[in-house]
Design a protein around this motif. Sequence first.
Motif, PDB file in Angstrom:
ATOM      1  N   UNK A   1     -80.773  25.903  71.101  1.00 28.70           N
ATOM      2  CA  UNK A   1     -81.541  27.150  71.034  1.00 28.70           C
ATOM      3  C   UNK A   1     -80.608  28.336  71.284  1.00 28.70           C
ATOM      4  N   UNK A   2     -80.699  29.342  70.418  1.00 33.97           N
ATOM      5  CA  UNK A   2     -79.833  30.509  70.528  1.00 33.97           C
ATOM      6  C   UNK A   2     -78.658  30.455  69.570  1.00 33.97           C
ATOM      7  N   UNK A   3     -78.346  29.238  69.070  1.00 32.06           N
ATOM      8  CA  UNK A   3     -77.252  29.067  68.115  1.00 32.06           C
ATOM      9  C   UNK A   3     -77.798  28.543  66.781  1.00 32.06           C
ATOM     10  N   UNK A   4     -78.540  27.436  66.864  1.00 34.18           N
ATOM     11  CA  UNK A   4     -79.135  26.855  65.656  1.00 34.18           C
ATOM     12  C   UNK A   4     -80.432  27.541  65.284  1.00 34.18           C
ATOM     13  N   UNK A   5     -81.238  26.841  64.490  1.00 33.86           N
ATOM     14  CA  UNK A   5     -82.522  27.410  64.054  1.00 33.86           C
ATOM     15  C   UNK A   5     -83.595  26.341  64.136  1.00 33.86           C
ATOM     16  N   UNK A   6     -84.846  26.784  64.172  1.00 33.28           N
ATOM     17  CA  UNK A   6     -85.982  25.865  64.265  1.00 33.28           C
ATOM     18  C   UNK A   6     -86.131  25.099  62.952  1.00 33.28           C
ATOM     19  N   UNK A   7     -86.527  23.841  63.054  1.00 32.51           N
ATOM     20  CA  UNK A   7     -86.802  23.042  61.856  1.00 32.51           C
ATOM     21  C   UNK A   7     -87.806  23.775  60.967  1.00 32.51           C
ATOM     22  N   UNK A   8     -87.564  23.752  59.681  1.00 34.98           N
ATOM     23  CA  UNK A   8     -88.491  24.391  58.753  1.00 34.98           C
ATOM     24  C   UNK A   8     -89.792  23.583  58.690  1.00 34.98           C
ATOM     25  N   UNK A   9     -90.918  24.286  58.769  1.00 37.03           N
ATOM     26  CA  UNK A   9     -92.220  23.624  58.748  1.00 37.03           C
ATOM     27  C   UNK A   9     -92.409  22.821  57.464  1.00 37.03           C
ATOM     28  N   UNK A  10     -91.912  23.345  56.360  1.00 40.02           N
ATOM     29  CA  UNK A  10     -92.091  22.621  55.095  1.00 40.02           C
ATOM     30  C   UNK A  10     -91.331  21.286  55.110  1.00 40.02           C
ATOM     31  N   UNK A  11     -90.175  21.245  55.805  1.00 43.68           N
ATOM     32  CA  UNK A  11     -89.430  19.991  55.920  1.00 43.68           C
ATOM     33  C   UNK A  11     -90.191  18.995  56.795  1.00 43.68           C
ATOM     34  N   UNK A  12     -90.752  19.482  57.911  1.00 46.96           N
ATOM     35  CA  UNK A  12     -91.514  18.591  58.791  1.00 46.96           C
ATOM     36  C   UNK A  12     -92.745  18.054  58.079  1.00 46.96           C
TER      37      UNK A  12
END
Length: 458
Positions: A352-363
Amino acid sequence: MDVDTFIRTRERALDYLNTLEEVFVFDGFAGWEAESRIAVRVICGRAYHALFMHNMLIRPTPQELKAFTPDMTIINAGAFPCNRYATGMTSSTTVAMNLKHRELVILGTQYAGEMKKGVFSMMHYLMPLCGVLSLHAGCNIGTDGDVSLFFGLSGTGKTTLSTDPARRLIGDDEHCWGHAGVFNIEGGCYAKCIDLSPTLEPEIYSAVRFGAVVENVVFTRSTRQVDYADSSLTENTRAAYPIEHIDNAKIPCVGPHPANLILLCCDAFGVLPPVSRLTTAQAMYHFVSGYTAKVAGTEEGVTEPQATFSACFGGAFLIMHPYQYAALLAEKMHRHKTQAWLVNTGWTGGRYGVGHRMKLRHTRAIVDAIHSGALAEQEPINTPVFNLKVPQECPGVPAEVLLPANQWADPVEFMATLTDLGRMFEENFDKFREGGGMVDQSLMHEMLDASPKWRDVA
């Protein structure tokens, strides 16, 4: 809390309610399976609380009301404080439950969710006594009758993912896995509605209409139009609505034994894969661990995700030792050949703070592939430390996304972070290591063998 203090607390709540000109009473059921349901009477001083429980409990028919006898009573005097000088009190708020008399007393908080979770806690006590597993999980059913359970804490996507336009909703939050299959405990849904939009979550958006209760939201008084993007009061904006407000809800809210268990986590460290197939032992281990991150808005003072563990994805509601629920889970998985999956809806490409949240469409694509059987048919890749079995491909998801190591710029930092998370899992699980006499020793050792092997790479 000792019994004497509970009695005094109960009397204080009743004395307050007796000073009011109006008191609201609602009678409803918890549990859609007739053999397992309990009758709940709600006595409260606010119409808002009565409407909330009208939405969240199962609404009786006129005929059922005539013969209604409560198995549990909620006395909600939340507008009045408890006696903070009474034995065991630490503030002006108390939510007290007496299991023997099946009563819940609320003082000093007007948060309606305390009533819903009080009923859930009571079910966590009563259901295992008759071999029924109570679960903090959403549930839906496909056109072929295949049921999926979605485990997860607030902010992991449990409500969003279980509310799927291609599948009928059995429920979004609280269920039981009984002798004949699964059933919803509730008659409604309690959804987070921060940034709610008709594009990303159309079913939930359309469910918030007349009769629903919205909490902590900002709205234009002249038009009563809610601004779901406004978090100036709190990130924890909520909507409670009858399950009938979901167009494709399955009524009655029951289904056969589940084909899939989907354990949702929000990994703030960005090292767990977006999906992995679990053995029964791994499913028990991750079920007891209940790893996720505290997400901003769910708890006061939490402004960014923090790693946390909550046994059985609902530690606050458990009455018995977590192994008792885990042993029931394993027995039912073996008997009904249920497959478990770990799905990470948290971060990728870095913490958190470096990467990004998983895309909802991928989940969503991952969940669709679980339901279609596409992920179960292929040879997986084993990951280090957690020994998770990750599919090599998933329709609608780029192959490089499936392995988190591929998303990190620094592979050394990735392994160090992964190892550190494995260590945190082990430290958390130490308190469960002895089993509490709740499970067979061989089952306990099988579960411990499924723990992360972080020392192998440290």
